[in-house]
Structure formats: structure tokens, C-alpha cells
Design an enzyme around this catalytic site. Structure first.
Site, PDB file in Angstrom:
ATOM      1  N   CYS A 133      65.927 -65.120  26.907  1.00  0.00           N
ATOM      2  CA  CYS A 133      67.214 -65.434  26.281  1.00  0.00           C
ATOM      3  C   CYS A 133      67.854 -64.157  25.724  1.00  0.00           C
ATOM      4  CB  CYS A 133      66.956 -66.435  25.167  1.00  0.00           C
ATOM      5  SG  CYS A 133      68.431 -66.923  24.278  1.00  0.00           S
ATOM      6  N   ASP A 189      63.069 -69.320  26.513  1.00  0.00           N
ATOM      7  CA  ASP A 189      64.534 -69.300  26.471  1.00  0.00           C
ATOM      8  C   ASP A 189      64.985 -70.471  25.598  1.00  0.00           C
ATOM      9  OD1 ASP A 189      67.221 -68.628  27.186  1.00  0.00           O
ATOM     10  OD2 ASP A 189      67.227 -70.284  28.604  1.00  0.00           O
ATOM     11  N   SER A 190      66.264 -70.461  25.236  1.00  0.00           N
ATOM     12  CA  SER A 190      66.819 -71.572  24.486  1.00  0.00           C
ATOM     13  C   SER A 190      66.834 -72.857  25.318  1.00  0.00           C
ATOM     14  CB  SER A 190      68.257 -71.232  24.088  1.00  0.00           C
ATOM     15  OG  SER A 190      68.993 -70.875  25.244  1.00  0.00           O
ATOM     16  N   CYS A 214      73.530 -62.691  29.823  1.00  0.00           N
ATOM     17  CA  CYS A 214      73.192 -64.074  29.472  1.00  0.00           C
ATOM     18  C   CYS A 214      72.380 -64.665  30.617  1.00  0.00           C
ATOM     19  CB  CYS A 214      74.467 -64.884  29.252  1.00  0.00           C
ATOM     20  SG  CYS A 214      74.163 -66.635  28.941  1.00  0.00           S
ATOM     21  N   GLU A 216      75.696 -75.226  33.867  1.00  0.00           N
ATOM     22  CA  GLU A 216      74.792 -76.373  33.708  1.00  0.00           C
ATOM     23  C   GLU A 216      75.354 -77.643  34.344  1.00  0.00           C
ATOM     24  OE1 GLU A 216      72.640 -76.836  30.160  1.00  0.00           O
ATOM     25  OE2 GLU A 216      71.871 -74.808  30.410  1.00  0.00           O
ATOM     26  N   HIS A 220      72.387 -67.420  32.101  1.00  0.00           N
ATOM     27  CA  HIS A 220      73.046 -68.251  33.111  1.00  0.00           C
ATOM     28  C   HIS A 220      73.931 -67.468  34.084  1.00  0.00           C
ATOM     29  CE1 HIS A 220      71.815 -71.210  30.208  1.00  0.00           C
ATOM     30  NE2 HIS A 220      72.309 -72.208  30.922  1.00  0.00           N
TER      31      HIS A 220
HETATM   32  N1  DGL Z   1      70.009 -68.449  26.880  1.00  0.00           N
HETATM   33  C1  DGL Z   1      71.204 -68.057  26.198  1.00  0.00           C
HETATM   34  C2  DGL Z   1      71.425 -66.552  26.384  1.00  0.00           C
HETATM   35  O1  DGL Z   1      70.932 -65.948  27.313  1.00  0.00           O
HETATM   36  C3  DGL Z   1      72.401 -68.815  26.690  1.00  0.00           C
HETATM   37  C4  DGL Z   1      72.407 -70.273  26.288  1.00  0.00           C
HETATM   38  C5  DGL Z   1      72.463 -70.480  24.787  1.00  0.00           C
HETATM   39  O2  DGL Z   1      73.514 -70.276  24.163  1.00  0.00           O
HETATM   40  O3  DGL Z   1      71.426 -70.837  24.240  1.00  0.00           O
HETATM   41  O4  DGL Z   1      72.094 -65.947  25.583  1.00  0.00           O
END
Ligand code: DGL
Length: 260
Positions: A69, A6-7, A180, A148, A182
Site C-alpha cells: 500500500c 495492503d488496505s 498507488c 474496483e 490500483h
Molecule cells: N492501497 C491504497 C494505496 O496504494 C489505495 C486504496 C486505499 O485508499 O486504501 O495508496
């Protein structure tokens, strides 16, 4: 081992779901916190990062790759498929198929980062299955920082949730895809504001159900996915460790990874 990238730490919602549905699996998690966020970056950059992330997981022994992600799943899946020969799971297709199955009014909403929403990937995949379905999308860029910060139940957060969801509510959607990493952490607030009758589709749950199915159909992979779970970040800070432990409901120790 099952590799998840993930990012950042948001993909731990997928790791959490994996631990719940496949407790015997060993996880190698990589969160690209040094280059976080991906949500507002270009396709070209996301492709480059996603390939590096996947190669890191492979170098650590992953036998299955999960793109947790949504932004990377939306923008880099073709690049990944062209280069990675391991079983590869992205979070969009399973969520789309679930939404198409459960919508009765053929009116589906999608929320995600700007990158995901601007890619129109959810609408296009939904229309590949059923062109009659109306899709309303909404980027919710403030959700990620709120989650977060741990501001899950603050009145400010509830107001922002309501504001983002108002246009989707006005469209009369009966199904909403949480597009997403989160957003599963805001599930109850989203449900409250969008209304009890709207079905929420959690992409973390759906992708892990696919992996369960894959393992069932490919039993030979079973002994390749066990092992001691390890969690890596490209930038380790005590702040992230604190939030991650809270989300996972267990202490997480991150190791530093160099990914380039
Ligand atoms: N992990 C990213 C997503 O699911 C969200 C956070 C980001 O913008 O990197 O799109």
C-alpha cells in the site's frame, strides 16, 4: 513465505508482479478490506493499522514483509521500521530511485491517494537524491473506485483520467510515478492521456525487483520464502473474490483474518 499487506485487494498488483518475477515464492497476502480505504485516513490510524497488518503476516510465517500500500508506505514506514525486525520493503523508495534515473528533463509527476500526495513523501525523497528535479503531484481519488468497479475502459473513466492528468501534462513532465496499488491496472489509459513520451514508473514492478536483488544477495533466505500461497482479508465478500481473480488471472480463494 513473503508477506504482503495492503488496505484491500489493490496490493494484488504487487502479488501478481511477485508471482511473475519470483514464481517459486510462497505468498501470504493480507488485505484489510474491513477498514478499507486507507487513502483518506490520518497518519496515526494508518500507523496502527499497518503495525497490526504486519504482525498478522508474521504470525502466519512471513519472513519478508512487503508494504504494498502506497498510503501505508508513505505514512507508516517509520513506525514499521521501529517495530519489525524482518526485512521490510515499501513501494516508494524503489519508484523514486527509478524515476530519478529515467527522467531526462528533471520534471517528474506523481499520482496517488490524498494521503500519499499530502504526505509529500515522493517529492521529499526525490529531492534527497536530486534537489534540481521539479515534482508535480496530483491526488486521483476517483481512480481506486473506478478500478474496483472494473470500469477500466469506459468513456467516463477516460475523461476522468484526462482531467486528473491535465495539470501534470501542462507542467511538461517526462516521467510519471504510479503511486498507488490500483494504478497499474489503468496503465494503458494513463499512458494514452499523458502521452507516449512520458515514462511510467510502476511501483509494484520496482519493489519486486528490489526483493529479487535482496534474495540474490541473501541466498540463505531462499528456503524460507517457499510454501503454499494464502490470501487473507479482514472482510471477505464474493464481490472481492471475483475482482481479485480477474486481476490475478487465476482463481483466488480468500480466508477470513481477524486483525486487531
Ligand atoms: N492501497 C491504497 C494505496 O496504494 C489505495 C486504496 C486505499 O485508499 O486504501 O495508496
Amino acid at each position: 513465505m513473503i508477506g504482503i499487506f495492503d488496505s484491500g485487494i489493490g496490493g494484488l498488483t504487487v502479488a501478481r508482479e511477485l508471482m511473475r518475477q519470483i514464481p517459486e515464492a510462497g505468498i501470504i497476502y493480507f488485505g484489510d478490506t474491513a477498514r478499507y480505504p486507507y487513502g483518506n485516513k490520518s497518519k496515526q490510524t494508518i500507523e496502527r493499522y499497518a503495525l497490526q497488518d504486519a504482525h498478522f503476516l508474521i504470525s502466519q510465517g512471513a519472513k519478508i514483509i512487503v508494504v504494498a500500500c502506497n498510503t501505508a508506505s508513505a505514512l507508516a514506514i517509520d513506525a514499521l521500521q521501529a517495530e519489525i525486525s524482518l526485512p521490510l520493503f515499501e513501494v516508494i523508495t524503489p519508484a523514486v530511485e527509478k524515476a530519478v534515473r529515467v527522467t531526462a528533463s528533471k520534471n517528474v509527476g506523481v499520482i496517488g491517494t490524498r494521503g500519499t500526495v499530502n504526505s509529500s513523501i515522493y517529492a521529499s525523497k526525490i529531492h534527497d537524491i536530486d534537489p534540481q528535479i521539479k515534482v508535480a503531484s496530483q491526488a486521483c481519488p476517483l481512480f481506486v473506485p473506478l478500478v474496483e468497479e472494473g470500469w477500466l475502459r469506459r468513456p467516463e473513466t477516460k475523461k476522468i483520467v484526462r482531467a486528473y492528468l491535465a495539470p501534470l501534462k501542462a507542467q511538461g513532465i517526462d516521467t510519471l510515478i504510479l503511486g498507488c496499488t490500483h494504478y497499474p491496472l489503468l496503465k494503458s489509459q494513463i499512458q494514452e492521456k499523458i502521452g507516449r513520451r512520458v515514462k511510467l514508473v510502476d511501483s509494484a514492478e520496482e519493489v519486486v525487483s528490489r526483493i529479487v536483488e535482496y534474495i540474490k544477495n541473501n541466498p540463505a533466505i531462499k528456503n524460507q520464502i517457499t510454501g503454499q500461497s494464502r490470501f487473507y482479508l479482514s472482510d471477505v465478500s464474493s464481490h472481492t473474490e471475483g475482482i481479485a481473480s480477474k486481476w490475478l488471472g487465476r482463481a483466488v480463494k480468500f480466508e477470513q483474518a481477524v486483525v486487531e
